[in-house]
Motif scaffolding. Structure first.
Motif, short mmCIF file in Angstrom:
data_model
loop_
_atom_site.label_atom_id
_atom_site.label_comp_id
_atom_site.label_asym_id
_atom_site.label_seq_id
_atom_site.Cartn_x
_atom_site.Cartn_y
_atom_site.Cartn_z
N GLY A 68 0.79 -1.22 0.00
CA GLY A 68 0.00 0.00 0.00
C GLY A 68 0.82 1.27 0.00
O GLY A 68 0.26 2.36 0.01
N ALA A 69 2.13 1.16 -0.02
CA ALA A 69 2.99 2.34 -0.04
C ALA A 69 2.99 2.97 -1.43
O ALA A 69 3.01 2.26 -2.44
CB ALA A 69 4.41 1.97 0.36
N GLU A 70 2.98 4.28 -1.49
CA GLU A 70 3.02 4.98 -2.76
C GLU A 70 4.43 4.89 -3.34
O GLU A 70 5.40 5.28 -2.70
CB GLU A 70 2.62 6.44 -2.55
CG GLU A 70 2.51 7.22 -3.83
CD GLU A 70 2.02 8.63 -3.59
OE1 GLU A 70 2.87 9.53 -3.61
OE2 GLU A 70 0.81 8.81 -3.38
N ILE A 71 4.52 4.36 -4.57
CA ILE A 71 5.83 4.20 -5.19
C ILE A 71 5.98 5.04 -6.46
O ILE A 71 7.03 5.02 -7.09
CB ILE A 71 6.12 2.72 -5.49
CG1 ILE A 71 5.05 2.13 -6.40
CG2 ILE A 71 6.24 1.93 -4.20
CD1 ILE A 71 5.36 0.73 -6.89
N GLY A 72 4.95 5.76 -6.83
CA GLY A 72 5.00 6.64 -7.98
C GLY A 72 3.86 7.64 -7.93
O GLY A 72 2.74 7.29 -7.55
N TYR A 73 4.15 8.90 -8.30
CA TYR A 73 3.13 9.95 -8.28
C TYR A 73 3.46 10.96 -9.35
O TYR A 73 4.64 11.29 -9.57
CB TYR A 73 3.09 10.65 -6.92
CG TYR A 73 2.11 11.80 -6.86
CD1 TYR A 73 0.79 11.58 -6.54
CD2 TYR A 73 2.51 13.10 -7.13
CE1 TYR A 73 -0.11 12.62 -6.49
CE2 TYR A 73 1.63 14.15 -7.09
CZ TYR A 73 0.31 13.91 -6.76
OH TYR A 73 -0.59 14.95 -6.72
N ALA A 74 2.44 11.46 -10.03
CA ALA A 74 2.64 12.52 -11.02
C ALA A 74 1.34 13.30 -11.18
O ALA A 74 0.25 12.79 -10.94
CB ALA A 74 3.06 11.94 -12.37
N GLU A 75 1.48 14.55 -11.58
CA GLU A 75 0.33 15.38 -11.95
C GLU A 75 0.37 15.55 -13.45
O GLU A 75 1.34 16.09 -13.99
CB GLU A 75 0.37 16.71 -11.21
CG GLU A 75 0.11 16.55 -9.73
CD GLU A 75 0.03 17.85 -8.97
OE1 GLU A 75 0.22 18.93 -9.58
OE2 GLU A 75 -0.24 17.78 -7.76
N VAL A 76 -0.67 15.08 -14.12
CA VAL A 76 -0.73 15.05 -15.58
C VAL A 76 -1.56 16.23 -16.06
O VAL A 76 -2.70 16.42 -15.62
CB VAL A 76 -1.36 13.72 -16.07
CG1 VAL A 76 -1.40 13.67 -17.57
CG2 VAL A 76 -0.62 12.53 -15.49
N GLU A 77 -0.99 17.02 -16.96
CA GLU A 77 -1.70 18.17 -17.52
C GLU A 77 -2.55 17.71 -18.71
O GLU A 77 -2.05 17.03 -19.61
CB GLU A 77 -0.70 19.23 -18.00
CG GLU A 77 0.14 19.81 -16.89
CD GLU A 77 -0.65 20.69 -15.94
OE1 GLU A 77 -1.61 21.34 -16.39
OE2 GLU A 77 -0.30 20.70 -14.75
N ILE A 78 -3.81 18.10 -18.71
CA ILE A 78 -4.71 17.86 -19.83
C ILE A 78 -4.85 19.19 -20.56
O ILE A 78 -5.24 20.19 -19.95
CB ILE A 78 -6.11 17.38 -19.35
CG1 ILE A 78 -5.98 16.24 -18.34
CG2 ILE A 78 -6.99 17.01 -20.52
CD1 ILE A 78 -5.36 14.98 -18.85
N PRO A 79 -4.54 19.25 -21.85
CA PRO A 79 -4.53 20.55 -22.54
C PRO A 79 -5.93 21.15 -22.67
O PRO A 79 -6.93 20.44 -22.73
CB PRO A 79 -3.95 20.21 -23.91
CG PRO A 79 -4.18 18.75 -24.10
CD PRO A 79 -4.17 18.14 -22.73
N ALA A 80 -5.95 22.47 -22.74
CA ALA A 80 -7.20 23.20 -22.96
C ALA A 80 -7.50 23.16 -24.46
O ALA A 80 -6.78 23.71 -25.27
CB ALA A 80 -7.07 24.64 -22.49
N ASP A 81 -8.55 22.45 -24.82
CA ASP A 81 -8.98 22.39 -26.22
C ASP A 81 -10.50 22.28 -26.26
O ASP A 81 -11.16 22.39 -25.23
CB ASP A 81 -8.31 21.22 -26.96
CG ASP A 81 -8.54 19.88 -26.28
OD1 ASP A 81 -9.43 19.80 -25.41
OD2 ASP A 81 -7.83 18.92 -26.61
N ASP A 82 -11.06 22.07 -27.44
CA ASP A 82 -12.52 22.03 -27.57
C ASP A 82 -13.12 20.70 -27.16
O ASP A 82 -14.34 20.56 -27.14
CB ASP A 82 -12.92 22.35 -29.02
CG ASP A 82 -12.65 23.82 -29.34
OD1 ASP A 82 -12.62 24.63 -28.40
OD2 ASP A 82 -12.47 24.14 -30.53
#
Length: 131
Positions: free
Chosen positions: A89-103
């Protein structure tokens, strides 16, 4: 049964009820509760961005590919927090993913997340709208 006069102290008169004070306190507590509920719904209420995990692939050592869908307003961007945990249950990876602004209002993302250890899960924690 009557008690001897003066033997057990003097009897108290029944207390006078104060319905106005009780009603005012009740109304005050209800109004405070309604205000707290309104304020919390403003802060933590409905998010315009939602996410759904489609799956993850941990076949590549040192990496988990997290596949997820994002529903967002057209023309707006979003950021999603993804993570991976090991068997304990230990966190071994983390990231914040950007979703582009589009239509697009529906975006399918596949993000390769680097991990330190043997992954057991790939998760999308939450997504939020970016300015």
């Amino acid at each position: 049964m009557t008690f001897p006069e003066g033997r057990y102290g003097r009897r108290r008169e029944p207390r006078r009820r104060r319905p106005a004070v009780t009603a005012a306190l009740t109304v005050g507590v209800v109004l405070a509760g309604l205000f707290a509920a309104w304020r919390l719904s403003e802060v933590y209420g409905q998010n315009e961005v939602s996410e759904r995990l489609r799956g993850f692939d941990d076949s590549v050592p040192g990496q988990v590919t997290v596949e997820f869908e994002v529903y967002k307003p057209a023309g707006e961007g979003a950021t999603c927090a993804v993570r991976s945990r090991d068997l304990a249950g230990a966190e071994i990876g983390y990231a914040e993913v950007e979703i582009p602004a589009d239509d697009a209002t529906h975006v399918v993302m596949s993000y390769p997340l680097a991990v330190e250890g043997v992954p057991n899960t790939g998760e999308v924690l939450r997504c939020w709208q970016t300015d």
